[in-house]
Write a protein that holds these residues in place. Structure first.
Motif, PDB file in Angstrom:
ATOM      1  N   PHE A 132      11.795  46.064  69.388  1.00 42.47           N
ATOM      2  CA  PHE A 132      12.905  45.648  68.765  1.00 42.47           C
ATOM      3  C   PHE A 132      13.485  46.863  67.762  1.00 42.47           C
ATOM      4  O   PHE A 132      12.542  47.187  67.004  1.00 42.47           O
ATOM      5  CB  PHE A 132      12.520  44.596  67.868  1.00 42.47           C
ATOM      6  N   ASN A 133      14.832  47.295  67.687  1.00 43.85           N
ATOM      7  CA  ASN A 133      15.311  48.183  66.857  1.00 43.85           C
ATOM      8  C   ASN A 133      15.817  47.294  65.854  1.00 43.85           C
ATOM      9  O   ASN A 133      15.754  46.118  65.911  1.00 43.85           O
ATOM     10  CB  ASN A 133      16.151  49.079  67.559  1.00 43.85           C
ATOM     11  N   ALA A 134      16.291  48.044  64.911  1.00 46.81           N
ATOM     12  CA  ALA A 134      16.858  47.379  63.614  1.00 46.81           C
ATOM     13  C   ALA A 134      17.877  46.157  64.057  1.00 46.81           C
ATOM     14  O   ALA A 134      17.928  45.022  63.405  1.00 46.81           O
ATOM     15  CB  ALA A 134      17.341  48.248  62.574  1.00 46.81           C
ATOM     16  N   ALA A 135      18.887  46.593  64.906  1.00 44.77           N
ATOM     17  CA  ALA A 135      19.939  45.712  65.254  1.00 44.77           C
ATOM     18  C   ALA A 135      19.459  44.532  66.092  1.00 44.77           C
ATOM     19  O   ALA A 135      19.762  43.263  65.742  1.00 44.77           O
ATOM     20  CB  ALA A 135      21.086  46.298  66.423  1.00 44.77           C
ATOM     21  N   ALA A 136      18.365  44.728  66.939  1.00 43.05           N
ATOM     22  CA  ALA A 136      17.727  43.372  67.695  1.00 43.05           C
ATOM     23  C   ALA A 136      17.046  42.670  66.633  1.00 43.05           C
ATOM     24  O   ALA A 136      17.120  41.577  66.859  1.00 43.05           O
ATOM     25  CB  ALA A 136      16.788  44.171  68.637  1.00 43.05           C
ATOM     26  N   VAL A 137      16.475  43.048  65.643  1.00 43.24           N
ATOM     27  CA  VAL A 137      15.779  42.350  64.656  1.00 43.24           C
ATOM     28  C   VAL A 137      16.868  41.475  64.092  1.00 43.24           C
ATOM     29  O   VAL A 137      16.846  40.231  63.680  1.00 43.24           O
ATOM     30  CB  VAL A 137      14.999  43.081  63.504  1.00 43.24           C
ATOM     31  N   LYS A 138      18.007  42.222  63.531  1.00 42.81           N
ATOM     32  CA  LYS A 138      19.028  41.364  62.803  1.00 42.81           C
ATOM     33  C   LYS A 138      19.555  40.269  63.536  1.00 42.81           C
ATOM     34  O   LYS A 138      19.973  39.246  63.344  1.00 42.81           O
ATOM     35  CB  LYS A 138      20.177  42.420  62.478  1.00 42.81           C
ATOM     36  N   LEU A 139      19.883  40.444  64.975  1.00 42.59           N
ATOM     37  CA  LEU A 139      20.515  39.469  65.970  1.00 42.59           C
ATOM     38  C   LEU A 139      19.315  38.491  66.121  1.00 42.59           C
ATOM     39  O   LEU A 139      19.799  37.234  65.959  1.00 42.59           O
ATOM     40  CB  LEU A 139      20.625  40.134  67.241  1.00 42.59           C
ATOM     41  N   GLU A 161      17.013  37.433  64.014  1.00 43.60           N
ATOM     42  CA  GLU A 161      16.720  36.655  62.940  1.00 43.60           C
ATOM     43  C   GLU A 161      18.021  35.633  62.570  1.00 43.60           C
ATOM     44  O   GLU A 161      17.725  34.496  62.279  1.00 43.60           O
ATOM     45  CB  GLU A 161      16.567  37.527  61.652  1.00 43.60           C
ATOM     46  N   LYS A 162      19.081  36.289  62.983  1.00 44.12           N
ATOM     47  CA  LYS A 162      20.340  35.382  62.828  1.00 44.12           C
ATOM     48  C   LYS A 162      20.325  34.269  63.933  1.00 44.12           C
ATOM     49  O   LYS A 162      20.743  32.867  63.614  1.00 44.12           O
ATOM     50  CB  LYS A 162      21.499  36.034  62.572  1.00 44.12           C
ATOM     51  N   PHE A 163      20.327  34.554  65.186  1.00 46.82           N
ATOM     52  CA  PHE A 163      20.720  33.632  66.141  1.00 46.82           C
ATOM     53  C   PHE A 163      19.670  32.956  67.055  1.00 46.82           C
ATOM     54  O   PHE A 163      19.820  32.095  67.789  1.00 46.82           O
ATOM     55  CB  PHE A 163      21.527  34.501  67.107  1.00 46.82           C
ATOM     56  N   TRP A 164      18.168  33.323  66.537  1.00 42.71           N
ATOM     57  CA  TRP A 164      17.010  32.621  67.383  1.00 42.71           C
ATOM     58  C   TRP A 164      16.595  31.564  66.164  1.00 42.71           C
ATOM     59  O   TRP A 164      16.407  31.701  65.074  1.00 42.71           O
ATOM     60  CB  TRP A 164      15.857  33.704  67.592  1.00 42.71           C
ATOM     61  N   PRO A 165      16.115  30.216  66.758  1.00 42.04           N
ATOM     62  CA  PRO A 165      16.211  29.825  68.164  1.00 42.04           C
ATOM     63  C   PRO A 165      17.515  29.680  68.467  1.00 42.04           C
ATOM     64  O   PRO A 165      18.368  28.996  67.599  1.00 42.04           O
ATOM     65  CB  PRO A 165      15.423  28.833  68.221  1.00 42.04           C
ATOM     66  N   GLY A 166      18.058  29.914  69.558  1.00 40.03           N
ATOM     67  CA  GLY A 166      19.759  29.906  69.892  1.00 40.03           C
ATOM     68  C   GLY A 166      19.986  30.492  71.066  1.00 40.03           C
ATOM     69  O   GLY A 166      19.214  31.216  71.873  1.00 40.03           O
ATOM     70  N   PRO A 167      21.084  30.333  71.824  1.00 44.30           N
ATOM     71  CA  PRO A 167      21.503  30.810  72.895  1.00 44.30           C
ATOM     72  C   PRO A 167      21.757  32.202  73.123  1.00 44.30           C
ATOM     73  O   PRO A 167      23.162  32.562  73.422  1.00 44.30           O
ATOM     74  CB  PRO A 167      22.932  29.965  73.096  1.00 44.30           C
ATOM     75  N   LEU A 168      20.873  33.154  72.707  1.00 46.98           N
ATOM     76  CA  LEU A 168      20.983  34.567  72.908  1.00 46.98           C
ATOM     77  C   LEU A 168      19.861  34.829  73.505  1.00 46.98           C
ATOM     78  O   LEU A 168      18.663  34.839  72.898  1.00 46.98           O
ATOM     79  CB  LEU A 168      21.091  35.034  71.338  1.00 46.98           C
ATOM     80  N   THR A 169      20.106  35.970  74.434  1.00 47.20           N
ATOM     81  CA  THR A 169      18.998  36.567  75.161  1.00 47.20           C
ATOM     82  C   THR A 169      19.217  38.046  74.896  1.00 47.20           C
ATOM     83  O   THR A 169      20.215  38.671  74.879  1.00 47.20           O
ATOM     84  CB  THR A 169      19.065  36.472  76.404  1.00 47.20           C
ATOM     85  N   LEU A 170      18.242  38.752  74.250  1.00 47.57           N
ATOM     86  CA  LEU A 170      18.179  40.220  74.087  1.00 47.57           C
ATOM     87  C   LEU A 170      17.355  41.010  75.131  1.00 47.57           C
ATOM     88  O   LEU A 170      16.351  40.677  75.585  1.00 47.57           O
ATOM     89  CB  LEU A 170      17.369  40.301  72.779  1.00 47.57           C
ATOM     90  N   VAL A 171      17.849  42.128  75.705  1.00 46.92           N
ATOM     91  CA  VAL A 171      17.212  42.959  76.567  1.00 46.92           C
ATOM     92  C   VAL A 171      16.731  43.948  75.868  1.00 46.92           C
ATOM     93  O   VAL A 171      17.608  44.853  75.327  1.00 46.92           O
ATOM     94  CB  VAL A 171      18.060  43.272  78.037  1.00 46.92           C
ATOM     95  N   LEU A 172      15.503  44.167  75.859  1.00 43.59           N
ATOM     96  CA  LEU A 172      15.006  45.277  75.152  1.00 43.59           C
ATOM     97  C   LEU A 172      14.159  46.236  75.952  1.00 43.59           C
ATOM     98  O   LEU A 172      13.598  45.734  76.936  1.00 43.59           O
ATOM     99  CB  LEU A 172      14.131  44.782  74.096  1.00 43.59           C
ATOM    100  N   PRO A 173      13.664  47.465  75.473  1.00 38.38           N
ATOM    101  CA  PRO A 173      12.856  48.358  76.076  1.00 38.38           C
ATOM    102  C   PRO A 173      11.289  47.530  75.989  1.00 38.38           C
ATOM    103  O   PRO A 173      11.077  46.880  75.005  1.00 38.38           O
ATOM    104  CB  PRO A 173      12.594  49.621  75.284  1.00 38.38           C
ATOM    105  N   CYS A 199      19.987  45.923  73.914  1.00 35.43           N
ATOM    106  CA  CYS A 199      19.760  46.703  72.825  1.00 35.43           C
ATOM    107  C   CYS A 199      18.668  48.057  72.816  1.00 35.43           C
ATOM    108  O   CYS A 199      17.749  48.047  72.600  1.00 35.43           O
ATOM    109  CB  CYS A 199      19.130  45.921  71.913  1.00 35.43           C
ATOM    110  N   ALA A 200      19.292  48.863  73.673  1.00 34.59           N
ATOM    111  CA  ALA A 200      18.393  50.215  73.814  1.00 34.59           C
ATOM    112  C   ALA A 200      19.215  51.209  73.602  1.00 34.59           C
ATOM    113  O   ALA A 200      20.571  51.260  73.314  1.00 34.59           O
ATOM    114  CB  ALA A 200      18.340  50.082  75.400  1.00 34.59           C
ATOM    115  N   GLU A 201      18.721  52.407  73.349  1.00 30.14           N
ATOM    116  CA  GLU A 201      18.929  53.740  73.196  1.00 30.14           C
ATOM    117  C   GLU A 201      20.393  53.843  72.020  1.00 30.14           C
ATOM    118  O   GLU A 201      21.348  54.378  72.243  1.00 30.14           O
ATOM    119  CB  GLU A 201      19.777  54.165  74.563  1.00 30.14           C
ATOM    120  N   VAL A 251      25.955  42.145  63.096  1.00 26.97           N
ATOM    121  CA  VAL A 251      25.114  43.249  63.225  1.00 26.97           C
ATOM    122  C   VAL A 251      25.704  44.531  62.552  1.00 26.97           C
ATOM    123  O   VAL A 251      25.077  45.477  62.213  1.00 26.97           O
ATOM    124  CB  VAL A 251      24.862  43.710  64.582  1.00 26.97           C
ATOM    125  N   GLY A 252      27.096  44.582  62.221  1.00 23.87           N
ATOM    126  CA  GLY A 252      27.961  45.732  61.733  1.00 23.87           C
ATOM    127  C   GLY A 252      27.783  46.868  62.661  1.00 23.87           C
ATOM    128  O   GLY A 252      28.010  47.966  62.211  1.00 23.87           O
TER     129      GLY A 252
END
Ligand code: TXA
Ligand code: MG
Length: 326
Positions: A76-83, A85-97, A183-185, A205-206
């Motif tokens: 998780f990078n900072a943006a992934a953590v933010k997302l 924390e806000k949207f889980w549990p919920g209808p969001l999937t994060l693709v991460l390294p 959420c990569a690179e 996420v700004g």
């Protein structure tokens, strides 16, 4: 025979034991039903690809009950953590390294060095994930290329006899699949639109969230964006403002359009033109109209903003001749 389980604790314990022994169990989520298997067991994951008829180069997402277990699988990078924390549990999937030491098997990731993670909010899904304690793969519980299931009956109509059990949690509240953000690179990419809109994500996420360009669609890093799926067998015609003889109508609001008296059958996504209601009804309506023996399913114009963007994304794929599917 596929067991039809209720959402009670005893059934959840039974489902857990089945998944642990490498079997497939479909489970309800707030978006669509998922086809669950132990994400750490390649043999179980292989059964998922086989039951769905899904090409094994198309990765599966893994479901987890919380952000901590997710952090053991993905970086998780900072943006992934933010997302999260806000949207889980919920209808969001994060693709991460992929994180070093991750336990999701390589087959579930189709060999990619990234992982799709989702923490669903449906109480039955959460109870199952908590009880199981390991990541559970969960592609939509439909045959590859077909319309996603929003009820246990939909799951059984595609997969009866091919999976050990389905947990019946009633109709899916949201009705279309989760929003996917890559959420990569240092860059955020909207890999699949959903009920959480790009504006909402960006506001929180700004940071700008890119939409993959057409050339991106042909790279294996975003396989879900490739061409057609979510398709009924009947051809789909979009933005219909009149109806041709033999066609079924998928209306949004008004049903009085030229030619409608000859319509084989009509389904209305929302009489009051409410996009949330339309999303919840979309797949059920497509399945119903698909049974009508119509020459085509004519779809009324639907606004392509907000949640309409996600609905139109699915309808465009439903209308595209399939060469690749999930
Ligand atoms: O709402 C949902 O997300 C549902 C419920 C059951 O949770 N699941 C779902 O899974 O829609 P599925 O497999 O039908 O769609 C997941 C999408 C696929 O398009 C897949 O290609 C993409 O996510 N995906 C999975 N892992 C990926 C990865 N590592 N990189 C890029 N895309 C990935
Ligand atoms: Mg799917």
């Amino acid at each position: 025979m596929t067991l039809h389980l209720g959402p009670d604790p005893g059934s959840i314990a039974r489902a857990c034991a089945l998944i642990g022994s490498g079997e497939l169990v479909a489970f309800p989520t707030e978006t669509v039903y998922g086809l669950g298997a132990d994400a750490t067991q390649p043999n179980a994951v292989a059964k998922v690809y086989a039951a769905k008829g899904r090409p094994s180069f198309n990765p599966l997402i893994a479901h987890i009950a919380d952000i901590e277990p997710a952090m053991r699988q993905g970086a998780f990078n900072a943006a992934a953590v933010k997302l999260a924390e806000k949207f889980w549990p919920g209808p969001l999937t994060l693709v991460l390294p992929l994180r070093r030491g991750a336990t999701v098997c390589e087959l579930s990731r189709a060999g990619l060095e990234s992982v799709g993670l989702r923490c669903p909010s449906h109480p039955v899904a959460l109870a199952l994930l908590r009880a199981f304690g390991k990541p559970v793969v969960g592609p939509s519980a439909n045959l590859s290329g077909h319309v996603s299931p929003t009820s246990a009956a939909h799951v059984l109509s595609d997969l009866d006899g091919k999976i050990a059990a389905v947990i019946d949690g009633g109709a899916s509240r949201i009705g279309i699949e989760s929003t996917i953000v890559g959420c990569a690179e240092g860059r955020l990419v909207l890999l699949r639109p959903g009920i959480i809109t790009r504006d909402e994500l960006q506001d929180h996420v700004g940071q700008h969230i890119d939409i993959p360009s057409f050339s991106d669609n042909n790279t294996p890093t975003s396989p879900g964006r490739l061409s057609a799926h979510y398709a009924p067998e009947t051809p789909v015609r979009l933005n219909a403002t009149e109806l041709y003889p033999g066609e079924a109508l998928l209306a949004f609001g008004t049903e009085t359009i030229p030619g409608v008296t000859a319509a084989t059958v009509i389904a209305n996504l929302s009489h009051k033109r409410d996009l949330t209601e339309a999303a919840a009804r979309l797949y059920s309506a497509l399945r119903d109209l698909d049974k009508a023996g119509a020459t085509a399913i004519a779809v009324a114009p639907i606004p392509a903003y907000g949640l309409g963007e996600a609905i139109m994304d699915r309808l465009i794929r439903a209308a595209t001749p399939s060469s690749f599917s999930e």
